[in-house]
Design a protein around this motif. Sequence first.
Motif, PDB file in Angstrom:
ATOM      1  N   ALA A 187       0.826  -1.212   0.000  1.00 56.07           N
ATOM      2  CA  ALA A 187       0.000   0.000   0.000  1.00 56.07           C
ATOM      3  C   ALA A 187       0.858   1.261   0.000  1.00 56.07           C
ATOM      4  CB  ALA A 187      -0.929  -0.003   1.215  1.00 56.07           C
ATOM      5  N   PHE A 188       2.056   1.200   0.592  1.00 53.83           N
ATOM      6  CA  PHE A 188       2.932   2.371   0.582  1.00 53.83           C
ATOM      7  C   PHE A 188       3.341   2.724  -0.848  1.00 53.83           C
ATOM      8  CE2 PHE A 188       3.124   1.184   4.964  1.00 53.83           C
ATOM      9  CZ  PHE A 188       3.451   2.330   5.664  1.00 53.83           C
ATOM     10  N   MET A 222       0.597  -2.868  12.044  1.00 57.73           N
ATOM     11  CA  MET A 222       1.790  -2.291  12.656  1.00 57.73           C
ATOM     12  C   MET A 222       2.313  -1.087  11.865  1.00 57.73           C
ATOM     13  SD  MET A 222       3.909  -5.685  13.856  1.00 57.73           S
ATOM     14  CE  MET A 222       5.244  -4.687  14.530  1.00 57.73           C
ATOM     15  N   HIS A 223       1.911  -0.968  10.599  1.00 54.95           N
ATOM     16  CA  HIS A 223       2.403   0.123   9.750  1.00 54.95           C
ATOM     17  C   HIS A 223       1.315   1.141   9.414  1.00 54.95           C
ATOM     18  CE1 HIS A 223       6.207  -1.989   9.079  1.00 54.95           C
ATOM     19  NE2 HIS A 223       5.501  -3.092   8.893  1.00 54.95           N
ATOM     20  N   ALA A 224       0.110   0.946   9.954  1.00 54.83           N
ATOM     21  CA  ALA A 224      -1.011   1.814   9.573  1.00 54.83           C
ATOM     22  C   ALA A 224      -0.767   3.271   9.967  1.00 54.83           C
ATOM     23  CB  ALA A 224      -2.304   1.300  10.207  1.00 54.83           C
ATOM     24  N   ASP A 225      -0.232   3.507  11.152  1.00 53.30           N
ATOM     25  CA  ASP A 225       0.020   4.891  11.574  1.00 53.30           C
ATOM     26  C   ASP A 225       1.052   5.562  10.671  1.00 53.30           C
ATOM     27  OD1 ASP A 225      -1.805   4.688  13.615  1.00 53.30           O
ATOM     28  OD2 ASP A 225      -0.313   4.309  15.180  1.00 53.30           O
ATOM     29  N   LEU A 228      -3.684  12.189   2.783  1.00 55.47           N
ATOM     30  CA  LEU A 228      -4.878  12.189   1.938  1.00 55.47           C
ATOM     31  C   LEU A 228      -5.515  10.807   1.839  1.00 55.47           C
ATOM     32  CD1 LEU A 228      -3.774  14.499  -1.027  1.00 55.47           C
ATOM     33  CD2 LEU A 228      -5.062  15.099   1.038  1.00 55.47           C
ATOM     34  N   VAL A 229      -4.886   9.806   2.436  1.00 52.61           N
ATOM     35  CA  VAL A 229      -5.401   8.441   2.398  1.00 52.61           C
ATOM     36  C   VAL A 229      -6.214   8.166   3.665  1.00 52.61           C
ATOM     37  CG1 VAL A 229      -4.806   5.994   2.225  1.00 52.61           C
ATOM     38  CG2 VAL A 229      -3.399   7.710   1.060  1.00 52.61           C
ATOM     39  N   ASP A 230      -7.390   7.599   3.500  1.00 47.23           N
ATOM     40  CA  ASP A 230      -8.227   7.199   4.632  1.00 47.23           C
ATOM     41  C   ASP A 230      -7.779   5.807   5.073  1.00 47.23           C
ATOM     42  OD1 ASP A 230     -10.182   6.696   6.510  1.00 47.23           O
ATOM     43  OD2 ASP A 230     -11.773   6.329   5.033  1.00 47.23           O
ATOM     44  N   VAL A 231      -6.816   5.746   5.982  1.00 48.93           N
ATOM     45  CA  VAL A 231      -6.214   4.475   6.383  1.00 48.93           C
ATOM     46  C   VAL A 231      -7.135   3.750   7.365  1.00 48.93           C
ATOM     47  CG1 VAL A 231      -4.224   3.371   7.467  1.00 48.93           C
ATOM     48  CG2 VAL A 231      -3.907   5.404   6.036  1.00 48.93           C
ATOM     49  N   ARG A 232      -7.466   2.517   7.036  1.00 51.23           N
ATOM     50  CA  ARG A 232      -8.306   1.666   7.866  1.00 51.23           C
ATOM     51  C   ARG A 232      -7.461   0.532   8.417  1.00 51.23           C
ATOM     52  NH1 ARG A 232     -13.597   1.266   6.606  1.00 51.23           N
ATOM     53  NH2 ARG A 232     -13.629  -0.038   8.477  1.00 51.23           N
ATOM     54  N   ALA A 233      -7.111   0.620   9.678  1.00 56.92           N
ATOM     55  CA  ALA A 233      -6.296  -0.428  10.293  1.00 56.92           C
ATOM     56  C   ALA A 233      -7.145  -1.564  10.836  1.00 56.92           C
ATOM     57  CB  ALA A 233      -5.453   0.171  11.425  1.00 56.92           C
ATOM     58  N   ASP A 234      -8.466  -1.459  10.691  1.00 57.54           N
ATOM     59  CA  ASP A 234      -9.361  -2.414  11.343  1.00 57.54           C
ATOM     60  C   ASP A 234     -10.049  -3.345  10.358  1.00 57.54           C
ATOM     61  OD1 ASP A 234     -10.814  -0.392  10.185  1.00 57.54           O
ATOM     62  OD2 ASP A 234     -12.320  -0.284  11.764  1.00 57.54           O
ATOM     63  N   VAL A 235      -9.518  -3.495   9.147  1.00 62.39           N
ATOM     64  CA  VAL A 235     -10.154  -4.371   8.166  1.00 62.39           C
ATOM     65  C   VAL A 235      -9.100  -5.267   7.528  1.00 62.39           C
ATOM     66  CG1 VAL A 235     -12.006  -2.726   7.664  1.00 62.39           C
ATOM     67  CG2 VAL A 235      -9.922  -2.691   6.285  1.00 62.39           C
ATOM     68  N   LEU A 236      -9.559  -6.360   6.911  1.00 60.58           N
ATOM     69  CA  LEU A 236      -8.640  -7.282   6.243  1.00 60.58           C
ATOM     70  C   LEU A 236      -8.253  -6.790   4.855  1.00 60.58           C
ATOM     71  CD1 LEU A 236     -10.126 -10.784   7.155  1.00 60.58           C
ATOM     72  CD2 LEU A 236      -8.228  -9.560   8.242  1.00 60.58           C
ATOM     73  N   TYR A 237      -9.206  -6.229   4.134  1.00 60.70           N
ATOM     74  CA  TYR A 237      -8.888  -5.668   2.830  1.00 60.70           C
ATOM     75  C   TYR A 237      -9.949  -4.658   2.434  1.00 60.70           C
ATOM     76  CZ  TYR A 237     -12.074  -9.415   1.166  1.00 60.70           C
ATOM     77  OH  TYR A 237     -13.142 -10.256   0.982  1.00 60.70           O
ATOM     78  N   THR A 238      -9.604  -3.819   1.474  1.00 53.95           N
ATOM     79  CA  THR A 238     -10.543  -2.830   0.942  1.00 53.95           C
ATOM     80  C   THR A 238     -10.677  -3.043  -0.557  1.00 53.95           C
ATOM     81  OG1 THR A 238      -8.854  -1.140   0.479  1.00 53.95           O
ATOM     82  CG2 THR A 238      -9.847  -1.149   2.691  1.00 53.95           C
TER      83      THR A 238
END
Length: 329
Positions: free
Chosen positions: A107-108, A126-129, A137-147
């Motif tokens: 994703a990076f 571990m890398h979401a923050d 500008l990215v709506d980072v969702r650390a609580d899901v398996l995939y988008t």
Amino acid sequence: MHRVALVLHETTMLYEAAIAAEIFGVDRSELSPAGDWYDLVVCTPDGRPNRWLPDARTARFDELVRADSVVVPSTDDPDAPPDPGLLEALARAHRRGVRIASLCTGAFVLAAAGLLDGRSATTHWMHADDLARQHPLVDVRADVLYTDDGQVLTSAGKTAALDLCLHLVRRDFGTAAANNLARRMVVPAHRAGGQAQFIAPPAAPDNPDRLGAMLEWARSRLDQPLTVPDLAREAGLSSRHLARRMRAELRLSPLAWLHQQRIARAQELLERSDASVEQIATRCGLGTATTLRRHFHKHVGVSPTAYRTAFHSLVPTSGTPHPARPAGA
């Protein structure tokens, strides 16, 4: 045939690349209603064969624009600037309408190419923050398996990459094909993208002052009714002052912190004990099994029973050290 371009670069990690190669690079045409499958090409900076997949057909990054789908596996150094040639190739492929998916910290790379701006995306928790900080500008969702945003898809870490790849098979060839492939690989047929990653409970903050002592006091009494005035009184603060302190130091309100700790205690008991759900509900202060199930599913994404099935056997009950939970498993 649906052409999939698998990106391999200098910092690509083997696990996620192997998942993509297994899903898209092995002929499974007998599973397809139309008798076809994917046509995999490995894209490297110079088009030369990669040491991990030496027999795969290869091409340069420039060929990404000719693919139907592009898969970008994880990188072992998310802070390293990606290859500018790769970023340009991804941007051109996106403009052409190519479907692009990242696995774990891949994703990076997508974010650096500007493909995630204004979109929801995920990565290993571990890398979401770091992803959110580097790409605001990215709506980072650390609580899901995939988008799945249609043209752009992202997955969390490790096994969640397999979930996303199976999701792509489901989109392209139907549920039966994806389920049969999952059965062959001896993995769950379907885990919805909205299911939560299995994230380790937050560590206790290092607060040497009275607030830290109050937090420890509350954690030792999670089986008891606790209110904000109770916490404030133990901290020697007014309820309003306590709320300001906790928001500043923990980024949580007192009630949100207390609820977070109760869920974390329930996770620990599900892992380390054989207590029933009813007993655990009492011991973590959530009252009834029904209340525990409702709040647990809301915050963790699965039921207490499913969580115990996944983790109880991983953690010994004898008091030996607590291993790290697998993320996105």
